[in-house]
Design a protein around this motif. Structure first.
Motif, short mmCIF file in Angstrom:
data_model
loop_
_atom_site.label_atom_id
_atom_site.label_comp_id
_atom_site.label_asym_id
_atom_site.label_seq_id
_atom_site.Cartn_x
_atom_site.Cartn_y
_atom_site.Cartn_z
N SER A 1 0.85 -1.18 0.00
CA SER A 1 0.00 0.00 0.00
C SER A 1 0.89 1.23 0.00
N VAL A 2 0.31 2.36 -0.39
CA VAL A 2 1.04 3.62 -0.28
C VAL A 2 1.45 3.83 1.17
N GLU A 3 0.55 3.54 2.08
CA GLU A 3 0.82 3.70 3.50
C GLU A 3 2.03 2.86 3.93
N SER A 4 2.13 1.63 3.44
CA SER A 4 3.22 0.75 3.86
C SER A 4 4.58 1.23 3.36
N PHE A 5 4.59 2.01 2.27
CA PHE A 5 5.84 2.56 1.78
C PHE A 5 6.19 3.88 2.46
N VAL A 6 5.17 4.65 2.85
CA VAL A 6 5.38 6.01 3.35
C VAL A 6 5.50 6.06 4.87
N SER A 7 4.64 5.33 5.57
CA SER A 7 4.53 5.48 7.01
C SER A 7 5.75 5.04 7.82
N PRO A 8 6.38 3.88 7.53
CA PRO A 8 7.44 3.40 8.43
C PRO A 8 8.59 4.38 8.60
N ALA A 9 9.11 4.93 7.51
CA ALA A 9 10.27 5.83 7.62
C ALA A 9 9.92 7.10 8.40
N LEU B 1 13.46 17.00 6.81
CA LEU B 1 12.42 16.46 5.94
C LEU B 1 12.90 16.19 4.52
N PRO B 2 13.74 17.03 3.92
CA PRO B 2 14.26 16.66 2.59
C PRO B 2 15.03 15.34 2.62
N GLU B 3 15.80 15.12 3.67
CA GLU B 3 16.51 13.84 3.80
C GLU B 3 15.54 12.69 4.00
N LEU B 4 14.50 12.94 4.81
CA LEU B 4 13.49 11.91 5.05
C LEU B 4 12.73 11.60 3.76
N GLU B 5 12.48 12.61 2.95
CA GLU B 5 11.80 12.41 1.67
C GLU B 5 12.60 11.46 0.78
N GLU B 6 13.91 11.64 0.76
CA GLU B 6 14.77 10.74 -0.02
C GLU B 6 14.67 9.31 0.49
#
Length: 412
Positions: free
Chosen positions: A193-201, A246-251
């Motif tokens: 899911s989108v959530e599974s890719f976005v949420s953990p990090a 946040l830019p680093e987290l985005e990467e």
């Protein structure tokens, strides 16, 4: 008693038993400003002693029959609160206090015995909140906040505990889904899911206990989300960190997405943003591959598309979602539509529609539940075989408004 005479009132209070200066001054808190209750009480005690030509005698707070020593523990209680906050990053706080029932009863008896109203002055709970709270702020170099603080401290004097509630943070961004078969939020039917890719990090970076994903609407599982992406907010529960790069987290999120999901524009947002994203009635632009059951000419397609351009469409809740949504007829507008044949059985359409427009049904007609429809105008059955969302933009979208977005540290 005539409580307009402060000295007479002070004498009546002192006659109830040993009182610390803070408990003596607290019933007078609404009569003067700019003084702490301890200062009020000390001044009254000195005034009574001078007026009565008596010795000045101030007992230790531990001997006070009302607070039972609480007013002598403000420094200690503040230090305990700071210890409970160890390892927690925060800028704002609020303190609440639970006073032992017996002490609350002592407060009532004190005023009753002195002939005062039960709510005269200030109650001990308020004094503890203020005196301990100001010390916490000084020790941690943070600010008190009453609306939505980063952390909420609850000081339970009866249980002798300090509870810390870390209020959630909201991280706003836009996501693109680049592979079909991925749901927006976790669903056991699908592996990803989108959530599974976005949420953990994001959750891990903020040392939170849970990440809750909120999207501005959702695309079908078999649809791609392309172009400018779909707005979302990730609510991080109980975070111990509130500021990360946040830019680093985005990467990192995009690395985890592995070419299937990517995000951009991560920003800290106010908590209000969560509800605004969830409630956003955004217009959307779609690209669709359409298959016809019978041959269609370019002229017939152009005429049907022209009829739908700018049209107001009546849509009864589609069959495919009728099991989970109310069966209603909704009016939606097709802002813009264009299309061309790939061959006589296939076409490609681009549709810009009002929020809530069911575009698959705009093509198929959904057995007459959507009027007008492409299939109805052509007189040929038609279905969408592939669907991509190119843009999600709200007519009254708040996301670019600095009132609602809080920039990451170091960003302009």
């Amino acid at each position: 008693m005539d409580d307009s005479d402060p000295l007479a009132t002070a004498r009546a209070l002192l006659a109830t038993g040993p009182l610390c200066d803070a408990c003596l001054g607290r019933p007078f808190a609404d009569r003067s400003f700019g003084l702490r209750n301890e200062e009020r009480g000390k001044g009254l005690r000195v005034a009574v002693a001078l007026a009565d030509d008596a010795d000045y005698d101030a007992p230790d707070a531990d001997a006070c029959w009302v607070c039972e020593g609480v007013c002598g523990r403000f420094d200690e209680l503040a230090e305990r609160c700071v210890e409970a906050l160890d390892g927690t990053e925060f800028d704002t706080y609020q303190l609440g206090t639970r006073v032992p029932p017996l002490v609350e009863e002592n407060e009532v008896l004190l005023r009753e015995d002195a002939g005062l109203e039960p709510d005269a002055g200030e109650l001990l709970k308020s004094e503890v909140n203020r005196e301990v709270g100001r010390r916490v702020g000084r020790l941690t170099e943070t600010e008190v906040e009453f609306e939505r603080p980063d952390v909420q401290l609850t000081l339970d004097l009866d249980a002798d505990t300090v509870d810390v509630q870390r209020n959630s943070i909201a991280v706003y961004g836009r996501y693109r889904k680049l592979e079909r078969g991925i749901s927006q939020t976790d669903w056991e039917k699908y592996d990803h899911s989108v959530e599974s890719f976005v949420s953990p990090a994001i959750t891990t970076a903020h040392r939170g206990t849970e990440g809750v994903f909120h999207g501005a609407g959702r695309e079908d599982v078999d649809a791609l989300m392309l172009g400018t992406g779909r707005p979302f907010v990730l609510e991080v529960k109980h975070p111990r960190r509130r500021h990360v790069d946040l830019p680093e987290l985005e990467e990192q999120v995009n690395d985890d997405g592995d070419g299937r999901v990517e995000v951009e524009g991560l920003r800290y947002a106010t908590y209000e943003m969560v509800e605004r994203v969830k409630m956003l009635d955004a217009g959307k632009t779609y690209r669709m591959d359409v298959e016809f059951e019978e041959p269609v000419t370019a002229a017939d397609l152009a005429a049907a598309v022209d009829a739908l351009d700018g049209a107001t469409v009546d849509q009864r809740t589609p069959n495919r979602v009728s099991h989970r949504r109310a069966d209603l007829v909704r009016e939606r507008t097709v802002y813009d539509i264009s299309g061309e044949l790939v061959d006589e059985y296939h076409a490609e359409l681009t549709v810009d529609g009002e929020g809530g427009l069911y575009v698959k049904e705009l093509v198929s007609g959904d057995e007459g539940r959507t009027e007008p429809s492409l299939a109805g105008l052509l007189g040929v059955p038609a279905v969408v075989t592939h669907l991509d969302v190119l843009a999600v933009e709200g007519e009254d979208e708040p996301f670019a408004d600095p009132e609602y977005l809080l920039e990451a540290d170091g960003d302009d």
